[in-house]
Structures are given as structure tokens and as C-alpha cells.
Scaffold this active site. Structure first.
Site: not given
Ligand code: NDP
Length: 286
Positions: A53, A97, A120
């Protein structure tokens, strides 16, 4: 029949170039889109995902911060870090995460993220907006699958889409995105009776199960588009999907490989969502 292989890497490059134009337009106005990734603990797979990422941000000239917190981080310390990032003008996208260590409440942590920075798309406000078809931040993996289908020219409207898996991060948002594009959608789970009956009826089959080589050629309708979200290690330690590539490619019309299919798109859409967040937060949204 041998299926056309959908090259996720090539499509990801094409999509990244499109979003780089938007990122550059913001930079010309003095705004560099910025993403912060928080990782708590030492999960090996998570470390690889986070590194990818951060690399994708660098490729597009985005600012990124990679925040590593020890596995015994108290919840209050993680929430304080999120609060600081919520108030940091250099940061437009925040992601934590997953999975988190067991002592941390993932729901509470996600809800602490400013929904306008929730790239997200996991915050309940954005999940609700996904249901009504208005979210600015569709969850990255299903969003990436939609882009793969569209860029490959696979028709969605009126088609029967069957999704195997109902997780909050893949299966459910995938179903909603396909429904918004007028597919007729079936979701299958571990409780589905006669799974193959459903999968064989799919024009578009999305596998998000987490079981190596689970979907076999006999479960696929000839000519179907088969999208493999799964990432698994087989007995030899090799990365494989949920779809048995060798048998399914002989039946399907289109198939995504693992690796090199959905994976590169997930990261691409995360970067896209960050650029979009920067556009919205700075008032330059398209
Ligand atoms: P989850 O484990 O959260 O969900 C798996 C789903 O599969 C569940 O809904 C489960 O049903 C269903 N399932 C399990 N066994 C069966 C079965 N025998 N028949 C039908 N359905 C079954 O996984 P995720 O959605 O998080 O991930 C799925 C896969 O995708 C994993 O391999 C993961 O690594 C990968 N992944 C890949 C990404 C990428 O970027 N390419 C991103 C995210 C995930 P039930 O609900 O009834 O238990």
C-alpha cells in the site's frame, strides 16, 4: 473453450494512471493526497499488504505514513493515534490493517476513524451509504472487481451474479455493488445447500471463500466470467486462489489469475479512494 485471462496487473496500471491525473491536479493546487496506514503487531501477511500500500502511494506521488504499533498497544493509545490523524491536514485517508490483536475491539477502532477519511469504506456511515448506492468509498476489493469487469467489457446488467462468501469486507459489499449495476444477485455461504447448482447458474461468479482451489470446472457455467478473490497458500507454499485455475479456465469465458488478478486492483482502489478523499476534504471534488 479456454478462458480469456483478465490481467489485473495491466488494468491496475491503467487505472492508477487515471487516478494519477487527479492526484496531480490536486498537487497543482498545493494539496498532496496523504494516506496513513496503522499496523498493530507483527502479522507477516499484514506487513506485506501494508508495504504494498505504501509503495502504491509512492508510485502515484502521494504522501504516506506507515505507523507501526506494538502488538500489546492499549486500545486508548490506538484511538488517540486515530484521533490525531483525523485532525492532521496532511492525511486524507486512514486505514487500520486488519486483523487486529484480540484485545482490541475492531469495531470501536473503525468507528473512531473520521468517515470522510475512511478510505477502506468500513465505517458504518459508509457501509450504510453503500446500501443506498451513495458511498464515496466502496470497499476496495469489491470496487476493484467492478472496475475489472467494466474495463474487460463484461456486461453486468440483467446477468446472474453469484458470490460465494458473505464477509463484510468482500462478499456483502460485492453483492451490493453488482446489484446497483442491475445484476440479479445470489450470495452463497457455508450453509448453502447444493452450492454447485447455484454456481453453475452464474454468468458472473465471484469466489471469496478463503479455500484453495475450491471452485472447480464442474461448478462453472460455460462462458461465465469467474473472478477469484481468494488468496491462499497451497501445500507447497505457493499462492493460489479459491478457484481451481486449471480446470475452470477450460470452461469459463473469462478468469482472473492469482496472483495478478484482483490483488493489484484492491491496492489501486485504495489509492483511488485516498485521492477522492483529498478532493472531497479540500473542496475540489469532481
Ligand atoms: P471470510 O473468512 O471472512 O469469509 C469467507 C466466506 O466464505 C464466509 O462467508 C463463509 O461462509 C464462506 N464459505 C466458507 N466455506 C464455504 C463453503 N464450503 N461454501 C460456501 N461458502 C463458504 O473471508 P474474506 O471474505 O475476508 O476473504 C475471502 C478470501 O479472499 C480469502 O482468501 C482472503 O485472503 C481473500 N481476500 C483477498 C483480497 C484481495 O485483495 N485479493 C482482499 C480481501 C480478502 P459463512 O459466512 O457461512 O461462514
Amino acid at each position: 473453450m479456454t478462458a480469456q485471462i483478465i490481467d489485473g496487473k495491466a488494468i491496475a496500471q491503467e487505472v492508477r494512471a487515471e487516478w494519477k491525473v487527479r492526484a496531480d491536479a490536486l498537487k497543482a493546487r498545493g494539496i498532496t493526497p496523504g494516506m496513513a496506514v496503522i499496523i498493530v503487531g507483527e502479522d507477516a501477511a499484514s506487513k506485506v499488504y501494508v508495504a504494498n500500500k505504501v509503495k502504491a502511494c509512492a508510485e502515484l506521488g502521494l504522501h504516506s505514513e506507515h505507523i507501526v504499533m506494538p502488538s500489546d498497544t492499549p486500545e486508548a493509545a490506538l484511538l488517540a493515534k486515530i484521533s490525531a490523524l483525523n485532525n492532521d491536514p496532511k492525511i486524507h485517508g486512514i486505514l487500520v490493517q486488519l486483523p487486529l490483536p484480540k484485545h482490541l475491539n475492531a469495531h470501536k477502532v473503525i468507528e473512531a476513524i473520521n468517515p470522510d477519511k475512511d478510505v477502506d469504506g468500513f465505517h458504518q456511515k459508509n457501509v450504510g451509504a453503500l446500501v443506498t448506492g451513495e458511498t464515496p468509498f466502496p470497499s476496495c476489493t469489491p470496487f476493484g472487481v467492478m472496475v475489472l469487469l467494466e474495463k474487460t467489457g463484461i456486461a453486468i446488467e440483467g446477468k446472474h451474479a453469484v458470490i460465494v462468501g458473505r464477509s463484510n469486507i468482500v462478499g456483502k459489499p460485492m453483492a451490493l455493488l453488482l446489484l446497483h449495476k442491475n445484476a440479479t444477485v445470489t450470495i452463497c455461504t457455508s450453509k448453502t445447500i447444493d452450492l454447485a447448482k447455484h454456481t453453475r447458474d452464474a454468468d458472473i461468479l465471484v469466489a471469496a471463500v478463503g479455500k484453495a482451489n475450491f471452485i472447480t470446472g464442474g461448478m462453472v457455467k460455460p462462458g461465465a466470467a469467474v473472478i477469484d478473490v481468494g488468496i491462499n497458500r497451497n501445500a507447497e507454499g505457493k499462492l493460489v486462489g479459491d478457484v481451481d485455475f486449471a480446470s475452470v479456465k477450460e470452461v469459463a469465458g473469462y478468469i482472473t489469475p492469482v496472483p495478478g488478478g484482483v490483488g493489484p486492483m484492491t491496492i489501486t482502489m485504495l489509492v483511488a479512494n485516498t485521492v477522492k478523499a483529498a478532493e472531497r476534504l479540500s473542496g475540489f471534488n469532481k
